[in-house]
Structures are given as structure tokens and as C-alpha cells.
Write a protein that holds these residues in place. Structure first.
Motif, PDB file in Angstrom:
ATOM      1  N   ARG A 278      -0.562   3.707  -4.476  1.00 27.69           N
ATOM      2  CA  ARG A 278      -0.648   5.172  -4.513  1.00 27.69           C
ATOM      3  C   ARG A 278       0.437   5.814  -5.373  1.00 27.69           C
ATOM      4  N   ILE A 279       1.666   5.298  -5.277  1.00 23.50           N
ATOM      5  CA  ILE A 279       2.756   5.971  -5.987  1.00 23.50           C
ATOM      6  C   ILE A 279       2.678   5.778  -7.497  1.00 23.50           C
TER       7      ILE A 279
ATOM      8  N   TRP B   3      -3.767  12.619   1.879  1.00 23.44           N
ATOM      9  CA  TRP B   3      -2.643  12.251   1.023  1.00 23.44           C
ATOM     10  C   TRP B   3      -2.258  13.397   0.102  1.00 23.44           C
TER      11      TRP B   3
ATOM     12  N   GLY C  15      -4.532   2.169  -3.979  1.00 22.20           N
ATOM     13  CA  GLY C  15      -3.746   1.684  -2.844  1.00 22.20           C
ATOM     14  C   GLY C  15      -4.496   0.636  -2.040  1.00 22.20           C
TER      15      GLY C  15
ATOM     16  N   SER D 173      -0.006   7.906   7.595  1.00 24.50           N
ATOM     17  CA  SER D 173      -0.453   6.687   8.275  1.00 24.50           C
ATOM     18  C   SER D 173      -0.155   6.757   9.770  1.00 24.50           C
TER      19      SER D 173
ATOM     20  N   GLU E 250      -0.436  -0.760   0.191  1.00 23.53           N
ATOM     21  CA  GLU E 250      -1.139   0.490  -0.095  1.00 23.53           C
ATOM     22  C   GLU E 250      -0.220   1.524  -0.734  1.00 23.53           C
ATOM     23  N   TYR E 251       1.049   1.552  -0.299  1.00 24.67           N
ATOM     24  CA  TYR E 251       1.987   2.547  -0.804  1.00 24.67           C
ATOM     25  C   TYR E 251       2.271   2.326  -2.285  1.00 24.67           C
TER      26      TYR E 251
ATOM     27  N   ILE F  31       6.626   7.823  -0.640  1.00 26.49           N
ATOM     28  CA  ILE F  31       6.402   6.747   0.323  1.00 26.49           C
ATOM     29  C   ILE F  31       6.565   7.241   1.752  1.00 26.49           C
TER      30      ILE F  31
ATOM     31  N   THR G   7       3.665   9.380   2.703  1.00 28.34           N
ATOM     32  CA  THR G   7       2.474   8.564   2.938  1.00 28.34           C
ATOM     33  C   THR G   7       2.536   7.901   4.303  1.00 28.34           C
ATOM     34  N   ILE G   8       3.728   7.441   4.683  1.00 30.48           N
ATOM     35  CA  ILE G   8       3.904   6.829   6.005  1.00 30.48           C
ATOM     36  C   ILE G   8       3.597   7.832   7.106  1.00 30.48           C
TER      37      ILE G   8
ATOM     38  N   SER H 290      -3.505  -3.225  -1.093  1.00 34.09           N
ATOM     39  CA  SER H 290      -3.253  -3.457   0.327  1.00 34.09           C
ATOM     40  C   SER H 290      -3.940  -4.696   0.884  1.00 34.09           C
TER      41      SER H 290
END
Length: 351
Positions: free
Chosen positions: A127-128, A88, A110, A147, A123-124, A140, A143-144, A114
Motif C-alpha cells: 500500500r505505501i 484506507w 497490498g 486493520s 499488505e502494508y 503504516i 493502516t494498522i 500479503s
């Protein structure tokens, strides 16, 4: 002067709203999330079948010389989420440079968000919270991308697992020949398409930019254009290492609970179970354990008759890799208010 008075009033209202949000996060969200997790975990554990036998077996395990296997599995949990923090940190540095310690806190927070959302999409949000205000929504999409790298590894390893265990799966009638072929070739197709898009994220951004009305949202994904092949390969490599860490945890816990299974049998069984978990939407806290246990019992049961040991290993993985980090993350959220207060103090000094 009236203009200045209006601006002052607007600023006052804005600061008051911010303070209300900070109070909500600091004094309500964290404690509620922690309490909800604790209660939900208790309910989930109480609803498990053969709970008394499982608890008795677990207590006996703690009194054996094999307890080092559990200690090592716990260490690998730290390694697992530590690698995810590196991923991340690497992904979001295009919009904001963050320290490794901050990345670890964001990843754990996150996890806490989640566990009560389908396929862990919350989870997003967790984290943000650790990103600057102007970078949160941009983070976001990044992060995707991280993932997706993990999903690609999961799909690929699941395909290989299906190939290696085809005869055992069909002999046990877990899948008919038709469904086996459909799942195998469907997964291969999805893996190929997803990998193509992953390495051509800049194409995807340009294509989305041509869609009507997309201009106003282009800034949310423009950072993906800066992902070159080197960064994407690094994310993919870290995802592969995480996958191996997961496999090692399962093997250690199978040994701890006396499940007779070889390393490679374990590897391919769990690879297929991860493929199933990725394909079926679940809420981690409520259905993840049940589905994980059922799938692991079916697949590992191809090679071992120790059903209790297999179930205990699956439940232990769920608790170690998900519940412990989620509880830690919910406690970390309590400290986010201090971060906000510090930022507010700095802002007030600057103004």
C-alpha cells in the motif's frame, strides 16, 4: 566550488540509486511476484484432497441455472475491496489526500504482497508504494488503525457466534466446557481492551511518547492523534459492512454447492471461523486455505453433511477474495515504475 562539485556528485549518486530501485520495481519485482503467485496457486490447488471430484462438481455447477450465485459472489468481492479502499482513503487522508482509484490500486497491491507473509503483514508494504516519499512510513500506523477496526468486528462477531452455537459446539464435542469458557471470556476480554485502545489512540500516542528513546520515532504515529471519534466510528462501520459482505458471499456459495444451511447458521459458523483465522498465524497462500477449509468443515458440518460442498465453498472464497485480487495487484505493481518515472521527470523539470 569543491563544495558544489561534491554536492553535484552526491546528487548524481542519489539519482542513480533511485533509478536502480525504479528499474528493480518496474522490471523485476512485479513479474517475479506474478510468477511466484501463479506457481504457488498451482501447487496449492494440486495438493488439495479429492481434487478430481471437486473439479467435476465445479464443472457441473457452471452448467446449471444457479451460476448467477457465483457471479454475485464475484461482484461482492469487488464491493468488499472497494469498501476497504474507502477505509484506507479515509485513514491516510490525515497525511496525504489520495483518489479513490489510487486507493483501490494500493489495496490490491497490498493483497499481492500479503499472501506470502504471516497474517498478511506484507499488505502494508504494497500500500505505501502509492504514497509520497515523506508519507510512506506515517501511513503504516494509519493502516494498522484500519486493520484494528476490522479485527474488533471479527472478535465481537466471533464472541456472539460462540454464544449462539454453544449447545451445538459442545454436543459435537468440538470444544470441552473448559476450553469453550476460556476462549469465550478470553475473546471478550481482548475485544474490550482492543476497543478501549482503539477509541483512545491519542492516549496511546502520548503514552508511547513518554517512553525513553521514543522521541525520534514519534513522527511515525503522531497522525493517530488526529483520529477523532467520528473517523474511528466511520472505519468501524465500514469494517462491519465488509463483514456482512463476507457472510453474504459464503451463503451464496453454500447455496451454489448445495449446502443446506440457513442464513443465520451460516452467519454464526463463519463468524467463529473468522475468529479462529484471526487467532492462528497463517501464511495466506500456503496454510490459509487448509485452515479455512478445516474450520469451515467442522462448523458448517454441524448443520450439513455435504462435506464436498462445504469444502468447495471455502476454496472458492479463498480464490475469489484473495487470489484474484492478489494476481490483479501483482499486475498493478508493474505500473508503479511508470509512476516513479513520471515523478522523476517532474522533479528533473523543477530542478
Amino acid at each position: 566550488m569543491p563544495g558544489r562539485a561534491q554536492q553535484s556528485l552526491n546528487m548524481h549518486l542519489k539519482n542513480r540509486n533511485k533509478r536502480h530501485i525504479k528499474l528493480l520495481v518496474n522490471y523485476l519485482l512485479g513479474p517475479l511476484l506474478f510468477a511466484w503467485l501463479a506457481y504457488s496457486i498451482y501447487q496449492q490447488l494440486m495438493s488439495q484432497p479429492n481434487l478430481a471430484a471437486s473439479w467435476k462438481h465445479t464443472r457441473q455447477t457452471f452448467g446449471t441455472s444457479q451460476i448467477w450465485l457465483l457471479a454475485l459472489a464475484l461482484f461482492l468481492m469487488l464491493l468488499n475491496w472497494g469498501i476497504e479502499a474507502v477505509k484506507w482513503q479515509l485513514a491516510v487522508r490525515r497525511v496525504q489526500a489520495i483518489s479513490y482509484f489510487t486507493a483501490c490500486k494500493a489495496v490490491l497491491s497490498g493483497v499481492s504482497f500479503s499472501v506470502t507473509t504471516p497474517n498478511r503483514v506484507g499488505e502494508y508494504l504494497g500500500r505505501i508504494l502509492y504514497m509520497k516519499e515523506g508519507s510512506r512510513l506515517k501511513a503504516i500506523s494509519l493502516t494498522i488503525a484500519g486493520s484494528i477496526s476490522q479485527l474488533i468486528i471479527t472478535l465481537m462477531m466471533g464472541c456472539v457466534g460462540l454464544l449462539f452455537l454453544r449447545s451445538e459446539i459442545e454436543a459435537a464435542q468440538l470444544l470441552s466446557g473448559f476450553w469453550y469458557e476460556l476462549i469465550l471470556y478470553g475473546t471478550i476480554t481482548i475485544s474490550a481492551v482492543l476497543t478501549l485502545f482503539y477509541f483512545k489512540l491519542s492516549w496511546l500516542v502520548k503514552w508511547l511518547d513518554r517512553l525513553p528513546g521514543s522521541r525520534r520515532y514519534a513522527w511515525l504515529i503522531e497522525s493517530l492523534e488526529q483520529f477523532d471519534a467520528t473517523i474511528l466510528l466511520q472505519l468501524l462501520s465500514l469494517s462491519a459492512i465488509r463483514f456482512i459482505v463476507f457472510m453474504a458471499q459464503y451463503y451464496l456459495l453454500f447455496r451454489l454447492f448445495e449446502v443446506s444451511i440457513s442464513w443465520w447458521q451460516c452467519y454464526w459458523c463463519i463468524s467463529i471461523s473468522f475468529l479462529v483465522m484471526a487467532a492462528i498465524p497463517t501464511i495466506a497462500l500456503f496454510t490459509d486455505l487448509g485452515l479455512r477449509g478445516t474450520v469451515t468443515l467442522k462448523l458448517a458440518g454441524l448443520f450439513s453433511s455435504n462435506q464436498l460442498g462445504i469444502g468447495l465453498a471455502a476454496a472458492s472464497i479463498w480464490f475469489i477474495n484473495l487470489i484474484i485480487p492478489a494476481l490483479a495487484g501483482s499486475l498493478l505493481i508493474l505500473g508503479i515504475g511508470r509512476i516513479f518515472r513520471k515523478k522523476e521527470t517532474i522533479t528533473e523539470k523543477n530542478t
